[in-house]
Design an enzyme around this catalytic site. Structure first.
Site, PDB file in Angstrom:
ATOM      1  N   ASP A 174       0.868  -1.083   0.106  1.00  0.00           N
ATOM      2  CA  ASP A 174      -0.100  -0.014  -0.083  1.00  0.00           C
ATOM      3  C   ASP A 174       0.866   1.219   0.296  1.00  0.00           C
ATOM      4  O   ASP A 174       1.403   1.730   1.037  1.00  0.00           O
ATOM      5  CB  ASP A 174      -0.940  -0.028   1.400  1.00  0.00           C
ATOM      6  CG  ASP A 174      -1.888   0.902   1.057  1.00  0.00           C
ATOM      7  OD1 ASP A 174      -1.964   2.208   0.364  1.00  0.00           O
ATOM      8  OD2 ASP A 174      -2.753   0.896   2.030  1.00  0.00           O
ATOM      9  N   HIS A 205      -3.641  -1.534  -1.439  1.00  0.00           N
ATOM     10  CA  HIS A 205      -4.558  -0.891  -0.728  1.00  0.00           C
ATOM     11  C   HIS A 205      -6.020  -1.323  -1.368  1.00  0.00           C
ATOM     12  O   HIS A 205      -6.046  -1.790  -2.383  1.00  0.00           O
ATOM     13  CB  HIS A 205      -4.248   0.577  -0.955  1.00  0.00           C
ATOM     14  CG  HIS A 205      -5.194   1.679  -0.557  1.00  0.00           C
ATOM     15  ND1 HIS A 205      -5.091   1.918   0.708  1.00  0.00           N
ATOM     16  CD2 HIS A 205      -6.376   2.147  -0.962  1.00  0.00           C
ATOM     17  CE1 HIS A 205      -6.027   2.740   1.139  1.00  0.00           C
ATOM     18  NE2 HIS A 205      -6.961   3.077   0.108  1.00  0.00           N
TER      19      HIS A 205
END
Length: 414
Positions: A174, A205
């Protein structure tokens, strides 16, 4: 994520004037502990409402407030390129401090609802992950769960204000919550045993968003179980999963009613017998399977001998001996194999997941090679497989190990 929508839009009064809407989802029981659900940068869209409905099935009264209302009420974006652009534009205009005040107002409304019984937690994704953290720091929620929260490290000084337990889910890849940000968040909770941090390797993410390219189902399932474990521990509701599973198996093997068995399950459940890939997905297919290919095609002398049982927050893991005489064609275990009349004993493991007080899925495992050996279709002299010996050793560890290893004797001490 969920079946038929359980929700409705309600009005929330803001302390500084005006009103805004929130999506309210209520469990089938009509009441339960509360969860305030905090949105991504895409608004309280279909994805967020599905999450609310999902947690309502788990037994919670969920309220997802529209936190973009101050500049444009009712924003519902998708995940295409144009919508991403709009979402980031809205994010630039977003006032986090006002949003937490709005969340506090939503919490007040949620706690006042007759459906909301007991404690209340916070749950958020992306932007909502940070909001869940700040809600835990600035309000009286009893616990919080943050999925891939963005920018938490900037406000990590507020961690000391959090009184209840909190769970953080982070994705290894992420870029919005990189390793240095994650480490800063962990450092902010150093020495506390009521903060849990989970990292999902190889995930990016929004790994828990089914509509996104970054969706990772195994990580999503694991994260949900960890989230439910916190909510069950702090908020409840507490279900007797062991008794619910016993009732389900009684209806399968003693009462032998497909319809009654289905009544113990969610609206759209699934079952997968892993070795033979038999079962069904959804009510219609699973009822067909139970009524025609499982219940009437299970030998009458079938016996389940319990070995161990592990109860989790959202599942039961049952270890047992499955014993039967192969006197009928067993569609689900030995499809297409005529009865041999042979008696069979095999170790079997059932991993049974619940959603609220209903069964959601079953993953059933056994050693198909052992079954084939015991009915005479597989020669154990030609392959490293065993017959009833696997069942016997399960209950008597004193029986010899390594009998299939021809080289076992070579390692014997002189």
């Amino acid at each position: 994520m969920a079946g038929k929508s359980a929700g409705q839009w309600i009005e929330i009064a803001a302390a500084d004037g005006g009103t805004f809407k929130g999506y309210l989802a209520v469990p089938a029981s009509g009441s339960g502990p509360g969860i305030v659900l905090l949105q991504e940068i895409f608004g309280v869209n279909a994805s967020m409402r599905a999450v609310a409905d999902y947690y309502a099935e788990e037994g919670y009264v969920v309220l997802a407030p529209d936190l973009f209302w101050r500049f444009e009420p009712g924003i519902e974006l998708g995940y295409g390129e144009a919508d991403f652009g709009k979402a980031f534009g809205y994010y630039q205009r977003f006032d986090v401090n006002l949003a937490i005040k709005d969340t506090a107002d939503a919490l007040k409304v949620l706690r006042a609802r007759p459906e909301c019984k007991g404690k209340v937690g916070a749950l958020g994704f992306c932007l909502g992950g940070k909001l869940a953290y700040l809600t835990a720091a600035r309000t009286d929620v009893d616990c919080a769960v943050a999925y891939y929260g963005v920018g938490i490290e900037a406000d990590i000084g507020e961690a000391k204000n959090i009184k209840g337990p909190i769970v953080f889910h982070f994705a290894e890849l992420d870029k919005f919550a990189p390793a240095e940000a994650r480490e800063a968040v962990k450092a902010g909770f150093a020495g506390r045993d009521d903060a849990e941090f989970y990292l999902y390797p190889g995930c990016d993410h929004a790994f828990a968003a089914p509509e996104r390219a970054s969706f990772d189902k195994p990580a999503t399932l694991m994260a949900h179980s960890r989230s439910i474990a916190l909510f069950r521990k702090v908020l409840g509701p507490h279900y007797d999963l062991s008794s619910l599973w016993d009732r389900h198996t009684e209806l399968e093997f003693a009462t032998r009613s497909a319809e009654a068995t289905m009544g113990t399950m969610v609206a759209e459940p699934y079952v997968n017998h892993i070795p033979t890939m038999t079962g069904g997905v959804g009510y219609k297919d699973l009822l067909r399977f139970y009524a025609n290919h499982f219940i009437p095609k299970t030998p009458a002398d079938t016996k389940l001998v319990p070995i161990s049982r592990t109860i989790g927050a959202d599942r039961v893991v049952d270890e047992m001996l499955f014993c039967f005489t192969h006197d009928i064609e067993i569609d689900w275990m030995l499809p297409g194999i005529p009865p041999t009349g042979k008696y069979v004993e095999i170790p079997l493991v059932a991993i049974v997941r619940f959603r609220g007080d209903k069964l959601y899925n079953e993953h059933i495992y056994w050693d198909q090679a052992s079954v084939l050996v015991q009915i005479g279709l597989l020669d154990p002299a030609k392959f490293p497989v065993a017959g009833v010996e696997t069942a016997k050793k399960l209950v008597d560890e004193a029986l010899p190990s390594n009998t299939l290893m021809k080289r076992w004797a070579e390692s014997a001490p002189n």
